[in-house]
Design a protein around this motif. Sequence first.
Motif, PDB file in Angstrom:
ATOM      1  N   ARG A 193       0.858  -1.193   0.000  1.00  0.00           N
ATOM      2  CA  ARG A 193       0.000   0.000   0.000  1.00  0.00           C
ATOM      3  C   ARG A 193       0.882   1.227   0.000  1.00  0.00           C
ATOM      4  N   ARG A 194       0.650   2.092  -0.990  1.00  0.00           N
ATOM      5  CA  ARG A 194       1.409   3.357  -1.074  1.00  0.00           C
ATOM      6  C   ARG A 194       0.432   4.512  -1.024  1.00  0.00           C
ATOM      7  N   TYR A 195       0.889   5.592  -0.450  1.00  0.00           N
ATOM      8  CA  TYR A 195       0.124   6.838  -0.505  1.00  0.00           C
ATOM      9  C   TYR A 195       0.965   7.842  -1.274  1.00  0.00           C
ATOM     10  N   THR A 196       0.344   8.569  -2.186  1.00  0.00           N
ATOM     11  CA  THR A 196       1.097   9.622  -2.881  1.00  0.00           C
ATOM     12  C   THR A 196       1.166  10.831  -1.968  1.00  0.00           C
ATOM     13  N   GLN A 197       2.333  11.396  -1.894  1.00  0.00           N
ATOM     14  CA  GLN A 197       2.571  12.508  -0.974  1.00  0.00           C
ATOM     15  C   GLN A 197       3.301  13.570  -1.791  1.00  0.00           C
ATOM     16  N   ALA A 212       5.967   9.081  -3.356  1.00  0.00           N
ATOM     17  CA  ALA A 212       5.036   8.066  -2.851  1.00  0.00           C
ATOM     18  C   ALA A 212       5.586   7.516  -1.544  1.00  0.00           C
ATOM     19  N   THR A 256      -4.051   1.039   8.341  1.00  0.00           N
ATOM     20  CA  THR A 256      -4.033   0.745   6.897  1.00  0.00           C
ATOM     21  C   THR A 256      -4.184  -0.754   6.679  1.00  0.00           C
ATOM     22  N   GLU A 294     -10.492  -0.838   2.147  1.00  0.00           N
ATOM     23  CA  GLU A 294      -9.557  -0.159   1.248  1.00  0.00           C
ATOM     24  C   GLU A 294      -8.957  -1.201   0.330  1.00  0.00           C
ATOM     25  N   ASP A 306      -2.425  -1.875  -3.255  1.00  0.00           N
ATOM     26  CA  ASP A 306      -1.880  -1.591  -4.587  1.00  0.00           C
ATOM     27  C   ASP A 306      -1.338  -2.851  -5.233  1.00  0.00           C
TER      28      ASP A 306
END
Length: 251
Positions: free
Chosen positions: A37-41, A45, A74, A83, A86
């Motif tokens: 699981r990645r979050y774009t920041q 990422a 998460t 959720e 990815d």
Amino acid sequence: MDTPTNPKAPPDRRPAGPKPPPGTRPPLALALTGVVRRYTQGQGALEILRGVDLTISHGQSVALVAPSGSGKSTLLHIAGLLEHSDAGEVFIDGTPTARLPDAERTRIRRMSIGFVYQFHHLLGEFTALENVAMPQMIRGLTRKEAEARAKDLLSYLGLGARLTHRPAELSGGEQQRVAIARALANAPRLLLADEPTGNLDPKTSDHVFGAMTELVRATGVAALIATHNLELASRMDRRVTLREGKVVELA
Ligand SMILES: Nc1ncnc2c1ncn2[C@@H]1O[C@H](COP(=O)(O)OP(=O)(O)OP(=O)(O)O)[C@@H](O)[C@H]1O
């Protein structure tokens, strides 16, 4: 607490499904394989989960003890089909879910998974009994069946004398016990709890956690429970942590 009575299981309306071949082990309640699981920041990422593998058998309780920000919520959201990951796969009761349509994921979540959050999320205008009965009525039980099961669960958790109280008329520990009863009302295969006693004072937390642990054992539900409290975690069958985005078993 009221005298514990083994809470009756509600009628199981799950479709029967094909029988496994003789000698096959029953599927795991939960299996995560290679979950990323990645979050774009901004431009970059942030990779929070980097290939999580975790299996939980039916009836097994597992504590997830890891530092703040390491990805516990998460992980629970992905395991609970709230959720998407990815990459990787989430098997609920042996069923791979990553590529299922959202409606089917929602159906599995309603049928097979119960959640307890740090804050109770009870519906303020309904009584304790109604809050616990409602998910069962959504699943198709009659009001009478649903309320009988709700009463059993609430009495088991020591709330037999609080059935008609609304959430605002309950203490924090009582509210959280109602939330636990609601999560288990549909006799899920898997219970996911995110710091379920994190909002409570140490004594109440200990009491509520104890009640939840007893109920988990009595119902035989598999459980994954995030907690910062090592003493509470020691009451679970297994303890795991998150290290560099992966699940690692603790002694
Ligand atoms: N929607 C999002 N967008 C960007 N980053 C996020 C998002 N959700 C979570 N994160 C980041 O992912 C990391 C893990 O968050 P998560 O809530 O899973 O941690 P946690 O272990 O449950 O923390 P805590 O114990 O404090 O509740 C955090 O650093 C957080 O900032």
